[in-house]
Design an enzyme around this catalytic site. Sequence first.
Site, PDB file in Angstrom:
ATOM      1  N   ASP A  86      -0.209  -4.232   6.051  1.00 25.08           N
ATOM      2  CA  ASP A  86      -0.921  -3.751   7.234  1.00 25.08           C
ATOM      3  C   ASP A  86      -2.355  -4.255   7.291  1.00 25.08           C
ATOM      4  O   ASP A  86      -3.201  -3.656   7.961  1.00 25.08           O
ATOM      5  CB  ASP A  86      -0.916  -2.218   7.275  1.00 25.08           C
ATOM      6  CG  ASP A  86       0.401  -1.661   7.786  1.00 25.08           C
ATOM      7  OD1 ASP A  86       1.306  -2.454   8.091  1.00 25.08           O
ATOM      8  OD2 ASP A  86       0.534  -0.422   7.855  1.00 25.08           O
ATOM      9  N   ASP A  92       5.819   4.318   5.068  1.00 23.73           N
ATOM     10  CA  ASP A  92       6.607   3.314   5.796  1.00 23.73           C
ATOM     11  C   ASP A  92       6.546   1.942   5.127  1.00 23.73           C
ATOM     12  O   ASP A  92       7.129   0.977   5.642  1.00 23.73           O
ATOM     13  CB  ASP A  92       6.172   3.230   7.264  1.00 23.73           C
ATOM     14  CG  ASP A  92       4.733   2.765   7.444  1.00 23.73           C
ATOM     15  OD1 ASP A  92       3.891   3.083   6.583  1.00 23.73           O
ATOM     16  OD2 ASP A  92       4.443   2.094   8.450  1.00 23.73           O
ATOM     17  N   HIS A  93       5.882   1.860   3.978  1.00 20.12           N
ATOM     18  CA  HIS A  93       5.878   0.636   3.177  1.00 20.12           C
ATOM     19  C   HIS A  93       6.351   0.895   1.749  1.00 20.12           C
ATOM     20  O   HIS A  93       6.895  -0.001   1.105  1.00 20.12           O
ATOM     21  CB  HIS A  93       4.481   0.011   3.153  1.00 20.12           C
ATOM     22  CG  HIS A  93       4.045  -0.518   4.476  1.00 20.12           C
ATOM     23  ND1 HIS A  93       4.074  -1.857   4.800  1.00 20.12           N
ATOM     24  CD2 HIS A  93       3.602   0.128   5.590  1.00 20.12           C
ATOM     25  CE1 HIS A  93       3.660  -2.014   6.052  1.00 20.12           C
ATOM     26  NE2 HIS A  93       3.365  -0.826   6.548  1.00 20.12           N
ATOM     27  N   HIS A 130       0.833  -1.202   0.000  1.00 18.78           N
ATOM     28  CA  HIS A 130       0.000   0.000   0.000  1.00 18.78           C
ATOM     29  C   HIS A 130       0.868   1.253   0.000  1.00 18.78           C
ATOM     30  O   HIS A 130       2.091   1.182   0.099  1.00 18.78           O
ATOM     31  CB  HIS A 130      -0.983  -0.001   1.170  1.00 18.78           C
ATOM     32  CG  HIS A 130      -0.365   0.015   2.534  1.00 18.78           C
ATOM     33  ND1 HIS A 130       0.357  -1.039   3.053  1.00 18.78           N
ATOM     34  CD2 HIS A 130      -0.367   0.966   3.513  1.00 18.78           C
ATOM     35  CE1 HIS A 130       0.764  -0.754   4.275  1.00 18.78           C
ATOM     36  NE2 HIS A 130       0.342   0.466   4.576  1.00 18.78           N
ATOM     37  N   HIS A 175       1.298   3.922   2.018  1.00 24.97           N
ATOM     38  CA  HIS A 175       1.892   4.608   3.163  1.00 24.97           C
ATOM     39  C   HIS A 175       3.416   4.576   3.063  1.00 24.97           C
ATOM     40  O   HIS A 175       4.011   3.563   2.707  1.00 24.97           O
ATOM     41  CB  HIS A 175       1.428   3.970   4.477  1.00 24.97           C
ATOM     42  CG  HIS A 175      -0.017   4.225   4.774  1.00 24.97           C
ATOM     43  ND1 HIS A 175      -0.734   3.467   5.673  1.00 24.97           N
ATOM     44  CD2 HIS A 175      -0.887   5.154   4.286  1.00 24.97           C
ATOM     45  CE1 HIS A 175      -1.978   3.917   5.733  1.00 24.97           C
ATOM     46  NE2 HIS A 175      -2.094   4.938   4.899  1.00 24.97           N
ATOM     47  N   HIS A 185       4.668  -5.325  10.386  1.00 27.61           N
ATOM     48  CA  HIS A 185       5.127  -4.674  11.618  1.00 27.61           C
ATOM     49  C   HIS A 185       5.357  -5.698  12.722  1.00 27.61           C
ATOM     50  O   HIS A 185       4.743  -6.766  12.734  1.00 27.61           O
ATOM     51  CB  HIS A 185       4.096  -3.657  12.124  1.00 27.61           C
ATOM     52  CG  HIS A 185       3.969  -2.434  11.278  1.00 27.61           C
ATOM     53  ND1 HIS A 185       4.716  -1.295  11.488  1.00 27.61           N
ATOM     54  CD2 HIS A 185       3.176  -2.172  10.211  1.00 27.61           C
ATOM     55  CE1 HIS A 185       4.381  -0.376  10.597  1.00 27.61           C
ATOM     56  NE2 HIS A 185       3.454  -0.885   9.806  1.00 27.61           N
ATOM     57  N   HIS A 212      -7.578  -0.876   5.205  1.00 19.24           N
ATOM     58  CA  HIS A 212      -6.520  -0.039   5.777  1.00 19.24           C
ATOM     59  C   HIS A 212      -6.279   1.155   4.858  1.00 19.24           C
ATOM     60  O   HIS A 212      -6.211   2.300   5.308  1.00 19.24           O
ATOM     61  CB  HIS A 212      -5.253  -0.868   5.940  1.00 19.24           C
ATOM     62  CG  HIS A 212      -4.114  -0.127   6.566  1.00 19.24           C
ATOM     63  ND1 HIS A 212      -4.137   0.313   7.872  1.00 19.24           N
ATOM     64  CD2 HIS A 212      -2.906   0.260   6.061  1.00 19.24           C
ATOM     65  CE1 HIS A 212      -3.005   0.934   8.146  1.00 19.24           C
ATOM     66  NE2 HIS A 212      -2.241   0.921   7.063  1.00 19.24           N
TER      67      HIS A 212
END
Length: 360
Positions: free
Chosen positions: A228, A151-152, A147, A149, A266, A204
């Site tokens: 996520d 942090d990905h 996705h 975001h 995570h 998400h």
Amino acid sequence: MSPPDWSVLFVGVASVCGVLCLCLRCRGIRKSFWNKNLFMKVMALTEKPLFRIAYTLYTRTKLGYMFYKRQVKKARLRYPTGHSSAQSMEMNGIKIIPIPVLSDNYSYLVVDTASSMAVAVDPADPQTVEACLKEEGVSLEAILCTHKHWDHSGGNEGLRRLHSSCRVYGSAVDNIPGLTHPLSDKDSIDLGCLHFRAFFTPGHTVGHMIYLLDGRALGGPCSLFSGDLVFLSGCGRMFEGSATMMLSSLDTVSCLSDDTLLWPGHEYAMDNLMFAAEVEPNNTARENKFQWVLQQRAQKLCTSPSTIKEEKEYNPFLRSHSPELHRALSLQQDPSEDWTLFRARVLGELRRRKDIYKGR
């Protein structure tokens, strides 16, 4: 609800932008503003207008990218060897390497050992992923991004600059940075002996996808890279979807074979299992897993992978059908209520409690 006053919203967004810029310029204010605990408290307020503004800024503007870059820099200083110690898993010519990045994320390298070809999943920190590629002596052929975001997806474009032929796969509707190969539900991705299937799992984010690596042809279990959507004993926050939408996505996971290995995005195992104890205190499978996780985390060891069979035993977000969970939440199905809608209501209540419990 009346239609929003767009002029007021615009002024509000502009004001927030101004405050953010001032924070970036003022050392003292900046230090307190970017404090992760404070940021997570703001993130926990998913139903508040200010959160929606902050979320939009994070996902759709340069300010979000600036925040991500700062988090990468801080994590490299705080965890020079990674936030956890992770062991690779090799089976029948496929090697899966968890890469701890940022403060609790995992990226993954999936390697075809015969051809020395690698696929990266959610390469959040391109420097760390590139170091792993060099250490393994493999070439990067593709990136699978779950996705948008940062942090990905934050390392997609940086790795493509280093590996010009690298393909970036992801949802066609999720604004993935550097995307070259848009995917739809159940699309196949074949790279050497690595055979993946992408599943569209919104909730998400509007275009979240998960990737299932087929291990059966090589005599091993399948591996799910879940981003996520689902974690060990947890699920992602519903930033861009309803409980009904998220339930459908989680059911996609529940329908996979029990021996499927789960590789989440995570390291949330400790928090998630502690929350699960709040809603199902008498779940023996959860308690056994928690004791194992305590031992792992005491040594800063990675807690992945678990299996789908395990998750269905102790992950409350995959147990919306459970009468025990219904009683724990004091929820009953209304006589005229559709079963799926009732399960979505159970999931929504679980997620609401988890948001309050830890803000994740």
